[in-house]
Enzyme design. Structure first.
Site, PDB file in Angstrom:
ATOM      1  N   VAL A  82       0.865  -1.181   0.000  1.00  0.00           N
ATOM      2  CA  VAL A  82       0.000   0.000   0.000  1.00  0.00           C
ATOM      3  C   VAL A  82       0.901   1.230   0.000  1.00  0.00           C
ATOM      4  O   VAL A  82       1.786   1.365   0.847  1.00  0.00           O
ATOM      5  CB  VAL A  82      -0.931   0.020   1.222  1.00  0.00           C
ATOM      6  CG1 VAL A  82      -1.764   1.306   1.241  1.00  0.00           C
ATOM      7  CG2 VAL A  82      -1.848  -1.193   1.209  1.00  0.00           C
ATOM      8  N   SER A  84       2.457   4.661   0.720  1.00  0.00           N
ATOM      9  CA  SER A  84       2.420   5.230   2.065  1.00  0.00           C
ATOM     10  C   SER A  84       1.615   6.524   2.164  1.00  0.00           C
ATOM     11  O   SER A  84       0.947   6.760   3.179  1.00  0.00           O
ATOM     12  CB  SER A  84       3.846   5.453   2.576  1.00  0.00           C
ATOM     13  OG  SER A  84       4.559   6.346   1.735  1.00  0.00           O
ATOM     14  N   LYS A  85       1.664   7.393   1.159  1.00  0.00           N
ATOM     15  CA  LYS A  85       0.878   8.625   1.263  1.00  0.00           C
ATOM     16  C   LYS A  85      -0.608   8.315   1.229  1.00  0.00           C
ATOM     17  O   LYS A  85      -1.397   8.922   1.960  1.00  0.00           O
ATOM     18  CB  LYS A  85       1.240   9.616   0.155  1.00  0.00           C
ATOM     19  CG  LYS A  85       0.511  10.947   0.313  1.00  0.00           C
ATOM     20  CD  LYS A  85       0.944  11.990  -0.711  1.00  0.00           C
ATOM     21  CE  LYS A  85       0.176  13.289  -0.514  1.00  0.00           C
ATOM     22  NZ  LYS A  85       0.579  14.323  -1.506  1.00  0.00           N
ATOM     23  N   CYS A 182      12.538   7.557  -2.352  1.00  0.00           N
ATOM     24  CA  CYS A 182      11.218   7.288  -2.898  1.00  0.00           C
ATOM     25  C   CYS A 182      11.286   7.321  -4.425  1.00  0.00           C
ATOM     26  O   CYS A 182      11.825   8.275  -5.001  1.00  0.00           O
ATOM     27  CB  CYS A 182      10.221   8.325  -2.391  1.00  0.00           C
ATOM     28  SG  CYS A 182       8.599   8.220  -3.183  1.00  0.00           S
ATOM     29  N   ASP A 189      14.701   8.008   2.295  1.00  0.00           N
ATOM     30  CA  ASP A 189      14.221   7.103   3.337  1.00  0.00           C
ATOM     31  C   ASP A 189      15.440   6.628   4.122  1.00  0.00           C
ATOM     32  O   ASP A 189      16.373   6.070   3.538  1.00  0.00           O
ATOM     33  CB  ASP A 189      13.490   5.902   2.728  1.00  0.00           C
ATOM     34  CG  ASP A 189      12.249   6.315   1.946  1.00  0.00           C
ATOM     35  OD1 ASP A 189      11.488   7.152   2.467  1.00  0.00           O
ATOM     36  OD2 ASP A 189      12.053   5.806   0.828  1.00  0.00           O
ATOM     37  N   GLU A 222      10.065  -1.926   1.102  1.00  0.00           N
ATOM     38  CA  GLU A 222       9.924  -3.373   0.991  1.00  0.00           C
ATOM     39  C   GLU A 222      10.786  -3.920  -0.145  1.00  0.00           C
ATOM     40  O   GLU A 222      11.382  -5.000  -0.031  1.00  0.00           O
ATOM     41  CB  GLU A 222       8.456  -3.730   0.729  1.00  0.00           C
ATOM     42  CG  GLU A 222       7.487  -3.230   1.792  1.00  0.00           C
ATOM     43  CD  GLU A 222       6.905  -1.855   1.497  1.00  0.00           C
ATOM     44  OE1 GLU A 222       5.801  -1.579   2.001  1.00  0.00           O
ATOM     45  OE2 GLU A 222       7.540  -1.061   0.773  1.00  0.00           O
ATOM     46  N   GLY A 251       5.453  11.190   7.636  1.00  0.00           N
ATOM     47  CA  GLY A 251       4.003  11.333   7.588  1.00  0.00           C
ATOM     48  C   GLY A 251       3.275  10.523   8.642  1.00  0.00           C
ATOM     49  O   GLY A 251       2.160  10.049   8.417  1.00  0.00           O
TER      50      GLY A 251
END
Length: 275
Positions: A82, A84-85, A182, A189, A222, A251
């Site tokens: 999923v 992240s934002k 990202c 990250d 991941e 976030g």
């Protein structure tokens, strides 16, 4: 329409405060797994992605806000991650929703996240007082970062740095120097990584240079961990291997992927000082 380019990342966003499961944006895992030689029908690892959500709130039946910290566990067998934002936007949507109790919130999260990821997701909600006295815990193991080395390779990842020596070892190695980016926004990250293995001793200088070579690499959390796992498998051929990355939050969410050859391995969820 499930590639990162179509996600909410990097776009102007209206932050809704009402519940909307449609905000969740799944991205198939298999595309990146194809790049590292992982077939859909036979994963060479077991594992889980542990997310911690620190910004979750809803209204009780009388309209009073309730806050909680959430732990989400997505099995590595789920076909989707999923984005992240979209996850953050989805969680924000509970802010003005009246919910009868925390159990209803949890059931809603389980249903929606399981549907988006394509497999069963486990959710635990904790009130702030339940976290009182929670200790900080850094990944345990031999720290690689104290080595006096020269570095000049910061991307793409360099699996050719991975070497082994004669002999047999069972050890746990740790580095806090993991950094990737990202693939949509380019935002960094930051993370720590723990590598536990049994087999020919892995050259520590080469392993640290390899991890540093992710510094300009663009992949989701991941995907980076699965790439590290597969590169070590291919280059070092350990009999047993586990890779666990603990990323700092962004976030209100942190993401902590774990991959292992051991089907019974269940990682704990210690909160690091940088998290």
């Amino acid at each position: 329409m499930s590639s990162p380019d179509h996600s909410p990342l990097g776009k102007a966003t209206v932050y809704a405060d009402r519940y909307d499961a449609g905000l969740l944006f799944p991205i198939p895992r298999q595309g990146k797994r194809d790049e590292i030689g992982v077939s859909a029908g036979a994963l060479p690892f077991h594992g889980v992605d542990i997310w911690n959500g620190y910004e979750l709130s809803w209204l009780d039946a009388r309209g009073k806000p309730v806050v909680a910290v959430a732990e989400f566990r997505f099995p590595a067998t789920t076909p989707n991650i999923v984005e992240s934002k979209s996850f953050k936007l989805y969680l924000n949507g509970f802010a003005q929703e009246r919910m009868t109790d925390a159990a209803r919130v949890r059931d809603t999260l389980v249903r929606d996240l399981s549907a988006a990821s394509g497999g069963p997701v486990d959710v635990v909600l904790r009130a702030p007082n339940d976290l009182d006295g929670t200790p900080l815990g850094e990944p345990e193991g031999i720290l690689l970062d104290t080595q006096a080395l020269d570095f000049d390779s910061y991307g793409p990842p360099r699996p050719d740095f991975l070497l082994t020596h004669e002999g047999d070892a069972r050890e746990v190695l740790v580095s806090h120097l993991l950094r990737s980016n990202c693939p949509v926004t380019g935002q960094p990250d930051w993370g720590s990584v723990q590598i536990a293995y049994t087999g020919a001793p892995i050259d520590r200088a080469g392993l640290l240079r390899y991890l540093v070579s992710f510094r300009r690499h663009t992949e989701f959390h991941e995907q980076c961990v699965e790439r590290i796992f597969m590169d070590i498998e291919a280059r070092c051929a350990p009999r047993e291997l586990s890779v666990y990355a603990r990323y700092t939050r962004r976030g209100g969410l942190d993401i902590n992927p774990f991959r292992s050859t051991d089907p019974a391995a269940v990682p704990t969820n210690p909160r690091g000082a940088r998290q």
